[in-house]
Scaffold this motif. Structure first.
Motif, PDB file in Angstrom:
ATOM      1  N   SER A 227       0.795  -1.227   0.000  1.00 32.72           N
ATOM      2  CA  SER A 227       0.000   0.000   0.000  1.00 32.72           C
ATOM      3  C   SER A 227       0.828   1.277   0.000  1.00 32.72           C
ATOM      4  O   SER A 227       0.380   2.315  -0.487  1.00 32.72           O
ATOM      5  N   SER A 228       2.043   1.244   0.550  1.00 34.22           N
ATOM      6  CA  SER A 228       2.883   2.443   0.589  1.00 34.22           C
ATOM      7  C   SER A 228       3.917   2.480  -0.537  1.00 34.22           C
ATOM      8  O   SER A 228       4.702   3.427  -0.640  1.00 34.22           O
ATOM      9  N   PHE A 229       3.916   1.475  -1.384  1.00 35.18           N
ATOM     10  CA  PHE A 229       4.928   1.354  -2.435  1.00 35.18           C
ATOM     11  C   PHE A 229       4.543   2.209  -3.643  1.00 35.18           C
ATOM     12  O   PHE A 229       3.436   2.111  -4.162  1.00 35.18           O
ATOM     13  N   ARG A 230       5.485   3.035  -4.107  1.00 31.79           N
ATOM     14  CA  ARG A 230       5.208   3.945  -5.216  1.00 31.79           C
ATOM     15  C   ARG A 230       5.806   3.465  -6.540  1.00 31.79           C
ATOM     16  O   ARG A 230       5.665   4.125  -7.569  1.00 31.79           O
ATOM     17  N   GLY A 231       6.488   2.361  -6.521  1.00 31.49           N
ATOM     18  CA  GLY A 231       7.159   1.867  -7.712  1.00 31.49           C
ATOM     19  C   GLY A 231       6.296   0.935  -8.539  1.00 31.49           C
ATOM     20  O   GLY A 231       5.063   0.991  -8.515  1.00 31.49           O
ATOM     21  N   ILE A 232       6.967   0.062  -9.284  1.00 34.78           N
ATOM     22  CA  ILE A 232       6.298  -0.891 -10.165  1.00 34.78           C
ATOM     23  C   ILE A 232       6.358  -2.277  -9.529  1.00 34.78           C
ATOM     24  O   ILE A 232       7.446  -2.766  -9.192  1.00 34.78           O
ATOM     25  N   ALA A 233       5.213  -2.879  -9.348  1.00 38.14           N
ATOM     26  CA  ALA A 233       5.138  -4.242  -8.799  1.00 38.14           C
ATOM     27  C   ALA A 233       4.702  -5.184  -9.917  1.00 38.14           C
ATOM     28  O   ALA A 233       3.638  -4.989 -10.516  1.00 38.14           O
ATOM     29  N   ILE A 234       5.533  -6.169 -10.196  1.00 38.13           N
ATOM     30  CA  ILE A 234       5.241  -7.117 -11.263  1.00 38.13           C
ATOM     31  C   ILE A 234       4.972  -8.484 -10.648  1.00 38.13           C
ATOM     32  O   ILE A 234       5.865  -9.104 -10.052  1.00 38.13           O
ATOM     33  N   PHE A 235       3.739  -8.941 -10.785  1.00 32.67           N
ATOM     34  CA  PHE A 235       3.338 -10.268 -10.305  1.00 32.67           C
ATOM     35  C   PHE A 235       3.336 -11.200 -11.516  1.00 32.67           C
ATOM     36  O   PHE A 235       2.417 -11.165 -12.320  1.00 32.67           O
ATOM     37  N   LYS A 236       4.370 -11.991 -11.638  1.00 30.62           N
ATOM     38  CA  LYS A 236       4.459 -12.875 -12.792  1.00 30.62           C
ATOM     39  C   LYS A 236       3.461 -14.026 -12.674  1.00 30.62           C
ATOM     40  O   LYS A 236       2.825 -14.226 -11.642  1.00 30.62           O
ATOM     41  N   ASN A 237       3.338 -14.790 -13.737  1.00 26.40           N
ATOM     42  CA  ASN A 237       2.317 -15.837 -13.807  1.00 26.40           C
ATOM     43  C   ASN A 237       2.361 -16.765 -12.593  1.00 26.40           C
ATOM     44  O   ASN A 237       3.425 -17.199 -12.164  1.00 26.40           O
ATOM     45  N   ALA A 238       1.169 -17.018 -12.046  1.00 27.49           N
ATOM     46  CA  ALA A 238       0.983 -18.030 -10.988  1.00 27.49           C
ATOM     47  C   ALA A 238       1.771 -17.730  -9.714  1.00 27.49           C
ATOM     48  O   ALA A 238       2.142 -18.643  -8.980  1.00 27.49           O
ATOM     49  N   VAL A 239       2.016 -16.473  -9.413  1.00 26.28           N
ATOM     50  CA  VAL A 239       2.791 -16.091  -8.219  1.00 26.28           C
ATOM     51  C   VAL A 239       2.215 -16.724  -6.955  1.00 26.28           C
ATOM     52  O   VAL A 239       2.950 -17.298  -6.143  1.00 26.28           O
TER      53      VAL A 239
END
Length: 376
Positions: A227-239
């Motif tokens: 919730s406090s993260f301002r960057g890019i979060a990448i959830f790859k397949n089937a995380v």
């Protein structure tokens, strides 16, 4: 005969003393050369009180018992006393665990302080039992299969931004389960501070790129709080596919990319909070979860994968942005609690965008008017 023996003994004893003294001084000099008193050392040594081989802050190997009897505590940093024993201190930080170090080791309890940790190697704790991790808020990288099929206790996992490379590796926690610290009889030795026993995954940095690899948090993790993260979060397949411990998902203030099957089958996931943007939702991304609402109205989505919310039987509402023009079919299939079809505010829609979107939605009673005037 007795006199001859006595004379020989008088000669031999001083020689033995001299040899012993030379040996002692040799050990002392070798120890100093190896750098136990030199912070910029390069040493490989198995310490007397911990069966570890440590080189420049990296735990290279473990030579202790593997049968469930070992009770060990590894500090975040250490000093070495005059007997060669590791004692808690701040001279030598432990920053890395090499690949496979504790693989297949069953402990009574291993306590590891991560306050200086930078990297946990591939399969470092794979199949290990009764591991307690604490600290580490500065963040660290976790290698492929690092905790696969392990029994582990922790409150938080601190994902380190890594410039687009994996922050948490492939299947890092797949098959893992929670270590119940109450089973440790002498728990006073643990300095235990666990509050839930089900850890929360949080970013260690305020921005940057955090990448969660395939199957990386398939088990054990109870919450993801970006919730406090301002960057890019990448959830790859089937995380987190089929993670039945996960209950809370709070996405960050920056961009979030959610691949195929990321939360598919995470049947306990019931809290879904969006604090920023979602730019991509893949096929079956939230299928089978227990989320009750999905407000995507502030996102810049242009397309949603097929079956994205299929079998979300608790879902009662959803909102879409005006940028969303492409649905790939079966979006809300079998969402049996959905009573009103979500509005599609886009003025242009792709052909067949409504294709079986609400198949099996047995409670659906109304559908909004479509503002779209053309097909893309």
């Amino acid at each position: 005969m007795k006199k001859i023996f006595s004379k020989k003994l008088l000669v031999v004893l001083p020689i033995a003393v001299v040899v012993s003294l030379i040996a002692v001084f040799t050990i002392i000099l070798t120890t100093k050369k190896n750098g136990l008193n030199n912070q910029n050392r390069v040493e490989v040594v198995t310490y007397q009180n911990l069966p570890l081989e440590i080189e420049n802050g990296e735990i290279k190997s473990y030579s202790g018992t593997r049968d469930g009897s070992a009770l060990l505590e590894i500090p975040a940093a250490y000093d070495v006393d005059e007997d060669g024993n590791i004692v808690e201190g701040d001279t030598y930080p432990i920053t890395k665990i090499a690949d496979d170090v504790f693989k297949d080791v069953k402990f009574y309890c291993l306590t590891l302080n991560l306050d200086n940790m930078q990297q946990i190697g591939a399969s470092a704790f794979e199949n290990a039992e009764n591991v307690y991790l604490k600290g580490g808020s500065q963040g660290y990288l976790i290698g492929d299969y690092a905790f696969k099929n392990s029994i582990v206790a922790m409150d938080y996992i601190y994902a380190k931004a890594n410039g687009g490379s994996s922050s948490i590796g492939v299947e890092a926690f797949k098959g893992s389960s929670k270590f119940d610290l109450s089973t440790v009889v002498d728990s006073t030795k643990l300095s235990a501070t666990l509050t839930t026993g089900t850890p929360t995954l949080v970013p260690a940095d305020a921005d940057g790129i955090v990448v969660l690899s395939y199957g990386s948090i398939a088990n054990t993790i109870g919450a993801i709080d970006f919730s406090s993260f301002r960057g890019i979060a990448i959830f790859k397949n089937a995380v987190a596919q089929n993670n039945t411990d996960l209950e809370i998902l709070k996405l960050g203030k920056g961009a979030n990319i959610i691949g195929d099957n990321v939360f598919n089958g995470a049947t306990t996931l019931d809290t879904f909070e969006i604090n920023g943007d979602i730019t991509e939702i893949g096929d079956y991304a939230f299928s089978g979860t227990a989320i009750t609402s999905a407000d995507l109205s502030r996102c810049s989505l242009t397309e949603i994968g097929s079956h994205a919310f299929e079998n979300c039987s608790s879902l009662t509402s959803a909102k879409f942005p005006s940028t969303l023009t492409t649905f790939n079919g079966y979006t809300f299939k079998n969402c049996t609690s959905l009573t009103s079809a979500p509005a599609l505010p886009a003025t242009t829609l792709t052909e067949n965008c409504y294709r079986e979107m609400f198949r099996g939605c047995t409670s659906l009673t109304s559908a909004p008017a479509l503002p779209a005037t053309s097909l893309a």
